[in-house]
Scaffold this active site. Structure first.
Site, PDB file in Angstrom:
ATOM      1  N   HIS A 140       0.846  -1.244   0.374  1.00 47.56           N
ATOM      2  CA  HIS A 140      -0.076   0.113   0.170  1.00 47.56           C
ATOM      3  C   HIS A 140       1.060   1.151  -0.390  1.00 47.56           C
ATOM      4  O   HIS A 140       1.654   1.281   0.721  1.00 47.56           O
ATOM      5  CB  HIS A 140      -0.975  -0.045   1.190  1.00 47.56           C
ATOM      6  CG  HIS A 140      -1.375   1.069   0.742  1.00 47.56           C
ATOM      7  ND1 HIS A 140      -2.392   1.579  -0.187  1.00 47.56           N
ATOM      8  CD2 HIS A 140      -1.356   1.924   2.157  1.00 47.56           C
ATOM      9  CE1 HIS A 140      -3.115   2.820   0.840  1.00 47.56           C
ATOM     10  NE2 HIS A 140      -3.130   3.113   1.912  1.00 47.56           N
ATOM     11  N   GLY A 155       2.659   5.393   3.553  1.00 49.56           N
ATOM     12  CA  GLY A 155       2.481   5.957   5.172  1.00 49.56           C
ATOM     13  C   GLY A 155       0.896   5.749   5.386  1.00 49.56           C
ATOM     14  O   GLY A 155       0.125   5.215   4.227  1.00 49.56           O
ATOM     15  N   ARG A 156       0.785   6.079   6.303  1.00 48.65           N
ATOM     16  CA  ARG A 156      -1.034   6.178   6.690  1.00 48.65           C
ATOM     17  C   ARG A 156      -1.818   6.837   5.911  1.00 48.65           C
ATOM     18  O   ARG A 156      -1.830   7.368   4.864  1.00 48.65           O
ATOM     19  CB  ARG A 156      -1.761   6.932   7.712  1.00 48.65           C
ATOM     20  CG  ARG A 156      -1.781   8.081   8.343  1.00 48.65           C
ATOM     21  CD  ARG A 156      -2.485   8.991   9.551  1.00 48.65           C
ATOM     22  NE  ARG A 156      -1.884   9.592   9.435  1.00 48.65           N
ATOM     23  CZ  ARG A 156      -2.882  11.246   8.932  1.00 48.65           C
ATOM     24  NH1 ARG A 156      -3.693  10.699   8.277  1.00 48.65           N
ATOM     25  NH2 ARG A 156      -2.871  12.428   9.257  1.00 48.65           N
ATOM     26  N   SER A 157      -3.155   6.216   5.083  1.00 48.99           N
ATOM     27  CA  SER A 157      -4.108   6.665   4.148  1.00 48.99           C
ATOM     28  C   SER A 157      -4.632   8.032   4.566  1.00 48.99           C
ATOM     29  O   SER A 157      -4.716   8.860   5.381  1.00 48.99           O
ATOM     30  CB  SER A 157      -5.573   5.700   4.905  1.00 48.99           C
ATOM     31  OG  SER A 157      -5.588   5.436   3.535  1.00 48.99           O
ATOM     32  N   GLY A 158      -4.482   8.956   3.495  1.00 53.03           N
ATOM     33  CA  GLY A 158      -4.955  10.537   3.892  1.00 53.03           C
ATOM     34  C   GLY A 158      -3.496  10.986   3.886  1.00 53.03           C
ATOM     35  O   GLY A 158      -4.123  12.331   4.224  1.00 53.03           O
ATOM     36  N   ILE A 159      -2.595  10.766   4.150  1.00 52.09           N
ATOM     37  CA  ILE A 159      -1.460  11.034   4.900  1.00 52.09           C
ATOM     38  C   ILE A 159      -0.954  12.286   4.104  1.00 52.09           C
ATOM     39  O   ILE A 159      -0.488  13.277   4.312  1.00 52.09           O
ATOM     40  CB  ILE A 159      -0.385  10.442   5.686  1.00 52.09           C
ATOM     41  CG1 ILE A 159       0.202  11.314   6.289  1.00 52.09           C
ATOM     42  CG2 ILE A 159       0.654  10.058   4.317  1.00 52.09           C
ATOM     43  CD1 ILE A 159       0.828  11.300   7.850  1.00 52.09           C
ATOM     44  N   LYS A 161       1.106  10.735  -0.066  1.00 48.83           N
ATOM     45  CA  LYS A 161       0.653   9.585  -0.929  1.00 48.83           C
ATOM     46  C   LYS A 161       1.500  10.256  -2.055  1.00 48.83           C
ATOM     47  O   LYS A 161       1.868  10.899  -2.422  1.00 48.83           O
ATOM     48  CB  LYS A 161       1.279   8.438  -0.017  1.00 48.83           C
ATOM     49  CG  LYS A 161       0.993   7.884   0.789  1.00 48.83           C
ATOM     50  CD  LYS A 161       0.816   7.090   1.509  1.00 48.83           C
ATOM     51  CE  LYS A 161       0.408   6.258   0.906  1.00 48.83           C
ATOM     52  NZ  LYS A 161      -0.490   6.872   2.168  1.00 48.83           N
ATOM     53  N   SER A 162      -0.386  10.009  -1.904  1.00 54.08           N
ATOM     54  CA  SER A 162      -0.476  10.656  -3.799  1.00 54.08           C
ATOM     55  C   SER A 162       0.217  12.666  -4.291  1.00 54.08           C
ATOM     56  O   SER A 162      -0.004  12.781  -5.341  1.00 54.08           O
ATOM     57  CB  SER A 162      -2.521  10.323  -4.031  1.00 54.08           C
ATOM     58  OG  SER A 162      -2.644   9.364  -3.787  1.00 54.08           O
ATOM     59  N   ASP A 179      -1.280   4.157  -4.772  1.00 54.57           N
ATOM     60  CA  ASP A 179      -1.761   3.526  -3.748  1.00 54.57           C
ATOM     61  C   ASP A 179      -2.052   2.308  -3.281  1.00 54.57           C
ATOM     62  O   ASP A 179      -1.917   1.633  -2.301  1.00 54.57           O
ATOM     63  CB  ASP A 179      -3.729   3.453  -4.043  1.00 54.57           C
ATOM     64  CG  ASP A 179      -4.412   2.633  -2.492  1.00 54.57           C
ATOM     65  OD1 ASP A 179      -4.071   3.828  -1.659  1.00 54.57           O
ATOM     66  OD2 ASP A 179      -5.355   2.718  -3.369  1.00 54.57           O
ATOM     67  N   GLU A 204      -5.926   9.131  -7.223  1.00 62.05           N
ATOM     68  CA  GLU A 204      -6.907   9.765  -6.768  1.00 62.05           C
ATOM     69  C   GLU A 204      -6.730  10.383  -5.471  1.00 62.05           C
ATOM     70  O   GLU A 204      -6.317  10.626  -5.381  1.00 62.05           O
ATOM     71  CB  GLU A 204      -7.530   8.465  -5.810  1.00 62.05           C
ATOM     72  CG  GLU A 204      -9.154   9.375  -5.188  1.00 62.05           C
ATOM     73  CD  GLU A 204      -8.922   8.327  -3.669  1.00 62.05           C
ATOM     74  OE1 GLU A 204      -9.045   8.301  -2.996  1.00 62.05           O
ATOM     75  OE2 GLU A 204     -10.117   9.671  -3.435  1.00 62.05           O
ATOM     76  N   ARG A 245      18.173  12.232  12.040  1.00 59.15           N
ATOM     77  CA  ARG A 245      18.619  13.990  12.388  1.00 59.15           C
ATOM     78  C   ARG A 245      20.054  14.395  11.290  1.00 59.15           C
ATOM     79  O   ARG A 245      20.221  15.210  10.909  1.00 59.15           O
ATOM     80  CB  ARG A 245      19.535  14.245  13.268  1.00 59.15           C
ATOM     81  CG  ARG A 245      17.215  14.813  14.258  1.00 59.15           C
ATOM     82  CD  ARG A 245      16.482  15.503  13.761  1.00 59.15           C
ATOM     83  NE  ARG A 245      17.251  17.087  13.710  1.00 59.15           N
ATOM     84  CZ  ARG A 245      16.379  17.843  14.801  1.00 59.15           C
ATOM     85  NH1 ARG A 245      15.676  17.127  15.993  1.00 59.15           N
ATOM     86  NH2 ARG A 245      17.534  19.389  14.973  1.00 59.15           N
TER      87      ARG A 245
END
Lengths: 320, 92
Positions: A140, A155-159, A161-162, A179, A204, A245
């Protein structure tokens, strides 16, 4: 599962294959990515015979069979085909003896003929077999080609990426998959990422919906497949999270047994992840051309501190 | 403003790895944190800042903090410096 029918569908044209036993089912499983020629098996020596491989009857085999009497030929072929082979190939458009047809029908082993020479046939079928049997998984995330470096955003959905990949495409980089990335391993250390067939070239964008990236940005915006070279994890900003860092301690992530370098980018509003992603790609290129930025700065610092310490020591012993 | 003083004790001095440990620790406090080894304050939460100190072994350093957890912050950073950053002698 790969069957003889799958092989015919993908490689029928390349291998110039012709099905000689139309009445036999091609729905037979190929279990190993190897091809060989039976050789001595036809002479009745079956001790070292690996029957699960694919078998091609080349000119040597056919010449040998031709030298036998019809009865011997049937016996030889019956021994050969008694091993429940997935199928039998005949190369170089050689004529097929009647006995091969009758034994093949009896054993229900399909016979396919190619007009290629045996060596060409081996050379062209091998990459397909390797691909069909290479370990694969779905990840994913979104894959982009940034300055020739394959960055896999996770990374989590909605962060975002797209959105990050869209921004990269806008700046001249290329989308590979959005996705969901199909990952296959080549050899022991190379991961190749591809898009799902149905959704390829699309992404998307939340609030806009599905967009056709290559229609919007042209053919240059899309790439069919790309080696995955760096995993970029987009993470929510968290002061407590241990984020690198200096870049001295390269972290890796295991995908199909391959350790891929991983960079974690914590996000805050207004941060330009696109530029950061470009730097991740360039830094990867730089590292592989022998320049390790973090290490260089550290070396310079260590040298400077050593000089300072030496000078201090020298002056402290200076009792004039 | 709380201030404490200590001396860099690890052989390699405050190079990138210990500097990274220090800024990570500093980032866990809400106070503003500054370090100074005689040439002016640098931000204790910035890796580039801490590296500009080029604080070698044996150099004196003062740790300053301003904020609600200033006292704790100064103590924690001095403890880290005094621990030698878990560095094994001779290792970069």
């Amino acid at each position: 599962m790969t069957t003889v029918a799958d092989l015919l569908e993908s490689l029928g044209d390349t291998l110039q294959l012709e099905v000689m036993t139309e009445d036999l089912s091609l729905d037979r499983e190929i279990t190993v990515p190897e091809i060989t020629s039976p050789g001595l098996v036809l002479a009745g020596f079956v001790e070292r015979f690996v029957s699960k491989r694919l078998h091609a009857l080349g000119e040597t085999e056919m010449a040998y069979l031709e030298n036998l009497s019809a009865r011997e030929r049937t016996k030889s072929l019956d021994t050969f085909l008694s091993y429940d082979l997935p199928c039998v190939f005949v190369t170089k458009d050689q004529p097929i003896p009647e006995e091969l047809f009758s034994v093949a029908r009896k054993r229900k082993v399909p016979v396919l003929r190619s007009s290629l020479s045996t060596s060409q046939f081996y050379r062209l079928i091998t990459p397909y077999l390797r691909e069909a049997f290479s370990p694969a998984t779905k990840v994913h995330g979104s894959l982009a080609d940034v300055y020739g470096v394959g960055l896999l955003f996770v990374g989590r959905s909605g962060i975002g990426k797209s959105e990050c990949v869209l921004d990269l495409v806008e700046r001249g980089h290329r989308l590979v998959a959005d996705d969901l990335v199909n990952v296959t391993r080549r050899g022991s250390g190379v991961l190749i990422g591809k898009s799902e067939e149905v959704t390829s070239r699309f992404m998307e964008i939340r609030g806009v919906g599905l967009v056709d990236v290559s229609a919007l940005f042209g053919v240059r915006a899309f790439r069919q497949q790309k080696r995955i070279e760096v995993v970029v994890e987009l993470a929510d900003w968290d002061d407590a999270r241990d984020v690198d860092r200096t870049g001295l301690n390269t972290k890796t992530r295991d995908i199909l047994g391959v350790e891929v370098p991983e960079v974690v980018i914590p996000l805050i509003p207004g941060k330009n992840i696109t530029v950061v992603s470009e730097v991740v790609a360039l830094n990867h290129l730089l590292k592989y051309s022998g320049v390790d930025s973090a290490q260089n700065l550290n070396d310079r610092l260590v040298r400077q501190m050593a000089e300072k310490r030496d000078l201090k020591k020298y002056l402290s012993e200076d009792y004039e | 403003m709380i201030e404490g003083k200590t001396t860099i004790s690890n052989q390699m001095g405050l190079h990138a790895r210990p500097a990274a440990q220090l800024v990570k620790l500093a980032a866990t406090f809400s106070s503003k944190i500054f370090l100074d080894n005689g040439s002016g304050d640098v931000n204790g939460k910035s890796i580039m800042g801490v590296l500009t100190l080029a604080a070698e072994c044996g150099s004196d350093i003062s740790v300053k903090a301003d904020g609600t957890d200033a006292e704790k912050a100064v103590q924690a950073i001095i403890d880290l410096i005094d621990s030698g950053f878990g560095e094994v002698a001779g290792e970069a």
